[in-house]
Every structure is written in C-alpha cells, then in structure tokens.
Design a protein around this motif. Structure first.
Motif, short mmCIF file in Angstrom:
data_model
loop_
_atom_site.label_atom_id
_atom_site.label_comp_id
_atom_site.label_asym_id
_atom_site.label_seq_id
_atom_site.Cartn_x
_atom_site.Cartn_y
_atom_site.Cartn_z
N THR A 16 6.48 14.90 1.56
CA THR A 16 7.65 14.77 0.68
C THR A 16 7.28 15.21 -0.73
N ASN B 35 3.66 10.58 1.84
CA ASN B 35 4.74 10.13 0.95
C ASN B 35 4.35 10.42 -0.49
N ASN B 36 4.66 11.63 -0.93
CA ASN B 36 4.25 12.09 -2.26
C ASN B 36 5.40 12.11 -3.26
N ASN C 287 10.40 5.98 -5.84
CA ASN C 287 8.95 5.78 -5.78
C ASN C 287 8.51 4.77 -4.73
N MET D 289 9.50 5.83 -0.01
CA MET D 289 8.37 5.86 0.93
C MET D 289 8.67 5.04 2.18
N SER E 187 8.88 6.63 6.00
CA SER E 187 7.98 6.03 7.00
C SER E 187 8.77 5.42 8.15
N ILE F 13 -0.33 7.78 7.84
CA ILE F 13 0.59 7.79 6.69
C ILE F 13 -0.25 7.66 5.44
N ASN G 145 0.28 7.31 1.34
CA ASN G 145 1.19 7.09 0.22
C ASN G 145 0.52 7.49 -1.09
N VAL H 196 3.62 0.36 -4.60
CA VAL H 196 3.15 1.28 -3.56
C VAL H 196 1.82 0.82 -2.99
N THR I 35 1.36 -0.25 0.84
CA THR I 35 0.39 0.44 1.70
C THR I 35 -0.43 -0.55 2.51
N CYS J 135 -3.63 4.96 0.93
CA CYS J 135 -3.02 5.61 -0.23
C CYS J 135 -4.09 6.26 -1.10
#
Length: 248
Positions: A13, A78-79, A103, A107, A111, A126, A128, A151, A155, A171
């Motif tokens: 992303t 998940n960027n 943000n 995510m 997901s 995944i 993050n 985040v 995670t 992450c």
C-alpha cells in the motif's frame, strides 16, 4: 539478485512513491509479483489497484481484485500513511480522525481483507510501517507519534493473534527518511539547508535514512526463511532510538 519470492504475490500500500515504491521495486527484483494499492498509478511494471485505505469498501474491492488477477496473496506491506506536524494543541479533530483512519485503521482494513488469502499461503507475512516516532519523543509530532505508537501496539497484537495460522506479523521503524514528504517539509522551512542539517545531526550515523534501506528491512521480514522472526519492530534509524552518543 536471488529469487527468494519466486511464485509469491505481495501487496504494497502506498507503493506509488517514496518508501513504498522502493519496497515494491525490491520485492519485484527478488521474484515477487507486486500489486500496488495507491490512489496514484506508479508505473506499468507492477499491478495497480486504485485504493484509499480509509475506505473499507474500496479496500475490500482492491484486495479481491489482486487475488483474482494474480491468483494468491502471500505478503502484505502496510506502508500507506500520512504525516502531521504540531504539538497536541495544533491539530483539529478532523486532522486527528483523518490520520487515524489512514495510518492505523487503514492497516487493519487491508490486513482484514487479505487474511483469507494469507491463510492459504505457506509463507504468509504482514509488515506494518511504524516509525521512530513510536518509541522516541520527537518535537512537533504529537498526532503522528500517536498513530505510529498505535501501529507498534497493533503489530504485536496481530502477531499474537495470527501466529497459529502461519501468518507472521512484524513492523519496520524508520528514522527520518529521505522521502518526497520530508523533502516538502524541508522546502517549507525558513532555511531548508539548515533544517536538513539538523535532521541529519539528530540521527547518530549523521544522515537521513534511504528508502532502499527501509525496503531491505521489509524484504528481510517478508522472507519465509525467517520464520522465527515474529512480533518484532525492526529499527532502521541510524541508531536514533537505541544509542546515546557523546557529542563530537
């Protein structure tokens, strides 16, 4: 380059520019078929689905379209994210809502949509995108820091929930990176050169982090050979979080 991701499909992303583009390129170079989820179309090399991660319906449709077009989903990066400046008294309720929706909740949406496909993979991962702002107090980043701290917590919770399903969640925590967003902030400063020098001096290794360095960390975490790496936050920050050097 080795082809450690040959036969695997990765979603990135926010992959149209900056760190996301570097991640997409690195994964593709190592054999993955890459789908970029972004509002902008990056180029013709990767599969692209237009997507705003703050919209559940658009996320669900984009992820399903990737699975239909490429046949599977093995990796989700998940960027996608947005920045914010100011202390806790600066940002409006609308800005807080927007940053949280992109943000953090963004995510979760991506997901959630990808989970049925990841459960079918023999090397699901995944990753993050967190930030140094999740673990270090940085001036004028109250809202941004709050989302990136979330985040990090998200995670670890996801890693605990999905490990038994064979889905590793980790992450990456970059320091200040040399990206278009940081470039725009520098141009808004009264003295861009002085501001850049201050940002570089803040990181112990004396420079901004490159997008390619962050991409390398993502590739490590995505590699199915690293099955014992789970629930970690991998800093790529030149030592900013962990080191306390004496002034030169």
């Amino acid at each position: 380059m080795t082809s450690r991701f040959e036969g695997r499909v990765a979603i990135v992303t926010g992959g149209a520019s900056g760190i996301g583009a570097a991640i997409a390129e690195r994964l593709a170079n190592e054999g993955a078929r890459v789908a970029v989820l972004d509002r902008d179309n990056p180029d013709n090399r990767h599969h692209w689905e237009e997507c705003d991660v703050s919209d559940s319906g658009r996320v669900d449709r984009a992820v399903e379209a990737v699975a239909n077009a490429l046949g599977r989903i093995d990796i989700v990066v998940n960027n996608a994210g947005i920045g914010a400046q100011g202390d806790v008294g600066t940002n409006s309720d609308e800005e807080w809502t927007r940053a949280w929706e992109v943000n953090v909740a963004g995510m979760a949406r991506v997901s959630r949509a990808a989970l049925p496909y990841l459960r079918e993979s023999d090397g699901a991962s995944i990753i993050n995108m967190a930030s140094i702002a999740a673990t270090a107090g940085i001036q004028q980043r109250a809202l941004y820091s709050a989302t990136k701290g979330a985040v990090l917590a998200l995670t670890r919770a996801m890693a605990a929930d999905h490990l038994h399903e064979g889905i590793r969640v980790n992450c990456v925590s970059p320091g200040t990176a040399d990206t278009p967003w940081v470039g725009r902030l520098l141009q808004q400063a009264p003295d861009p050169d002085a501001e850049r020098a201050a940002l570089e001096a803040r990181q112990p290794h004396g420079r901004l982090v490159s997008a390619e360095e962050v991409a390398q960390a993502v590739v490590y975490l995505a590699d199915p050979g690293n099955r014992s790496t789970v629930g970690v936050c991998l800093p790529v920050d030149g030592g900013m979080d962990a080191l306390r050097l004496r002034p030169r």
